[in-house]
Design a protein around this motif. Structure first.
Motif, PDB file in Angstrom:
ATOM      1  N   ASP A 167       0.850  -1.190   0.000  1.00 26.77           N
ATOM      2  CA  ASP A 167       0.000   0.000   0.000  1.00 26.77           C
ATOM      3  C   ASP A 167       0.887   1.241   0.000  1.00 26.77           C
ATOM      4  O   ASP A 167       0.876   2.055   0.935  1.00 26.77           O
ATOM      5  N   PRO A 196       1.733   4.601  -1.994  1.00 29.16           N
ATOM      6  CA  PRO A 196       1.108   5.477  -2.989  1.00 29.16           C
ATOM      7  C   PRO A 196       2.055   5.833  -4.126  1.00 29.16           C
ATOM      8  O   PRO A 196       3.269   6.002  -3.922  1.00 29.16           O
ATOM      9  N   LEU A 197       1.497   5.949  -5.324  1.00 33.09           N
ATOM     10  CA  LEU A 197       2.332   6.195  -6.493  1.00 33.09           C
ATOM     11  C   LEU A 197       2.884   7.609  -6.545  1.00 33.09           C
ATOM     12  O   LEU A 197       3.883   7.843  -7.218  1.00 33.09           O
ATOM     13  N   ARG A 256       0.799  -1.798  -4.830  1.00 35.57           N
ATOM     14  CA  ARG A 256      -0.476  -2.457  -5.136  1.00 35.57           C
ATOM     15  C   ARG A 256      -1.156  -1.840  -6.350  1.00 35.57           C
ATOM     16  O   ARG A 256      -1.795  -2.541  -7.141  1.00 35.57           O
ATOM     17  N   ARG A 257      -1.048  -0.539  -6.520  1.00 38.26           N
ATOM     18  CA  ARG A 257      -1.705   0.136  -7.636  1.00 38.26           C
ATOM     19  C   ARG A 257      -1.131  -0.323  -8.979  1.00 38.26           C
ATOM     20  O   ARG A 257      -1.856  -0.374  -9.972  1.00 38.26           O
ATOM     21  N   LYS A 316       0.545  -3.442  -9.339  1.00 39.47           N
ATOM     22  CA  LYS A 316       0.143  -4.845  -9.221  1.00 39.47           C
ATOM     23  C   LYS A 316       1.006  -5.781 -10.043  1.00 39.47           C
ATOM     24  O   LYS A 316       1.537  -6.769  -9.540  1.00 39.47           O
ATOM     25  N   GLY A 372       0.063  -3.053 -15.126  1.00 40.77           N
ATOM     26  CA  GLY A 372      -0.233  -1.811 -14.423  1.00 40.77           C
ATOM     27  C   GLY A 372       0.795  -0.711 -14.605  1.00 40.77           C
ATOM     28  O   GLY A 372       0.684   0.349 -13.966  1.00 40.77           O
ATOM     29  N   HIS A 375      -0.169   2.993 -14.900  1.00 41.07           N
ATOM     30  CA  HIS A 375      -0.495   3.732 -13.676  1.00 41.07           C
ATOM     31  C   HIS A 375       0.744   4.470 -13.146  1.00 41.07           C
ATOM     32  O   HIS A 375       0.642   5.588 -12.637  1.00 41.07           O
TER      33      HIS A 375
END
Length: 354
Positions: free
Chosen positions: A272, A274-275, A307-308, A310, A314, A317
């Motif tokens: 978790d 953040p990008l 996670r974003r 993945k 992805g 993203h």
């Protein structure tokens, strides 16, 4: 934003393909397991990458993860028997070659910049052979010559353990990468031999003294295929500002590692992540070494990633987060593709620009 073509500086997918292990996945079919297969590569814009061969130890120590008050240390097997390692590397190389044949042109082995460009133009995934840890290499370098003839174009002298060439950094946080002795005399000769053959020397997993030994010896740009900035995340696997400056000064490249425990300021193994924090870490590197010297070195199938993102599908993203942080299209293209091709052209003997 239109999809960006990506060349990735590091993945561990070979160790998980069905051709290598009976429990492996079919790389040509989309899977929800791991990070990388051909369908997900295409979805994410991947057009090529360095595919790592790596020998695991026969036995892993029990209780190999030590949690400290402020961080962690991972204990790995001290050494790997060269014969045992060679059996694994030979099997992995054969498995990858078998997979490429089975792909019927959808994947290609590439040994030059021109071959990567040709594969990209014809929508084939360019596979560049890399080896992570040189345990299999003999003191006369006969096996290294054979690997080079078979397509090896990138070599990490050590992984995060010692061998006869030098000492790798253990996985630890918070700690300096200055963890032990530098290259041995035969390790220094390995650097010279790689320079003569045009094999790119990967400094990922090498400790700081070994890094400076390579810097003093090598005629090629300094390259680290998958790491981050120690100033942001003080992991042993990350690079100090002084090391980053040396990469800049030799016109080398650092491949940005998507491993969350090397990105996060707290070193936590937490997907978790953040990008926008990922983009800020990349921005630090670009500000330090320049936009021509930071690329992607994902560590797909070898790390816990945000996670974003993945998996490989992805990657858009990540680029969207970078764009929102102020990266323009030209810089994104350099990060995603151009910077690897530039450094290959400066390093590989069979590239027209070398």
């Amino acid at each position: 934003m239109a999809k960006i073509d990506v060349f990735d500086g590091h993945n561990d997918a070979v160790q998980f393909i069905a051709e290598y292990t009976s429990s492996g996945r079919d790389f040509l079919a989309r899977s929800e397991s791991g990070h990388l297969d051909l369908p997900r590569a295409r979805e994410g814009g991947l057009v090529g990458g360095l595919f790592a061969l790596h020998a695991a130890p026969e036995r892993q120590p029990e209780n190999d993860l030590i949690i400290t008050e402020n961080g962690y240390e991972v204990i790995y097997a001290e050494t790997v028997d060269p014969l045992y390692a060679r059996q694994q590397i030979d099997a992995q190389r054969l498995a990858l070659e078998t997979l490429i044949r089975r792909s019927a042109g959808r994947m290609r082995m590439a040994v030059s910049v021109d071959e990567i460009a040709a594969a990209r133009a014809e929508a084939a995934l360019a596979v560049v052979l890399h080896m992570e840890g040189a345990e299999v290499v003999d003191g006369e370098f006969d096996y290294l010559h054979r690997l080079h003839a078979a397509g090896l174009r990138s070599l990490g002298p050590v992984w995060s353990r010692p061998n006869m060439f030098g000492s790798g950094v253990p996985f630890a946080f918070p700690r300096s990468p200055d963890t032990g002795p530098g290259l041995t005399e035969i390790g220094k000769e390995l650097v010279r031999t790689c320079n003569r053959l045009g094999i790119m020397i990967d400094l990922a997993h090498l400790n700081e003294r070994g890094f400076w030994d390579v810097a003093a010896l090598s005629h090629a740009p300094l390259v680290v295929t998958h790491a981050c900035a120690h100033a942001i995340c003080p992991s042993t696997r990350n690079l100090t500002d002084r090391q980053l400056d040396a990469i800049r000064d030799t016109d080398g490249v650092i491949g940005f590692n998507l491993s969350v425990c090397d990105i996060r300021t707290d070193g936590h193994l937490n997907d978790d992540t953040p990008l926008d924090a990922v983009a800020r870490h990349i921005e630090y590197l670009v500000n330090r070494v320049g936009e021509d010297r930071v690329a992607l070195g994902s560590d797909f199938d070898g790390a816990v990633i945000p996670r974003r993102i993945k998996d490989a599908s992805g990657l858009p993203h990540l680029f969207d987060a970078m764009r929102k942080s102020g990266f323009d299209r030209q810089t994104l293209s350099k990060f995603a593709f151009d910077n690897w091709l530039r450094v290959f052209g400066l390093t590989w003997k069979n590239s027209p620009s070398s």
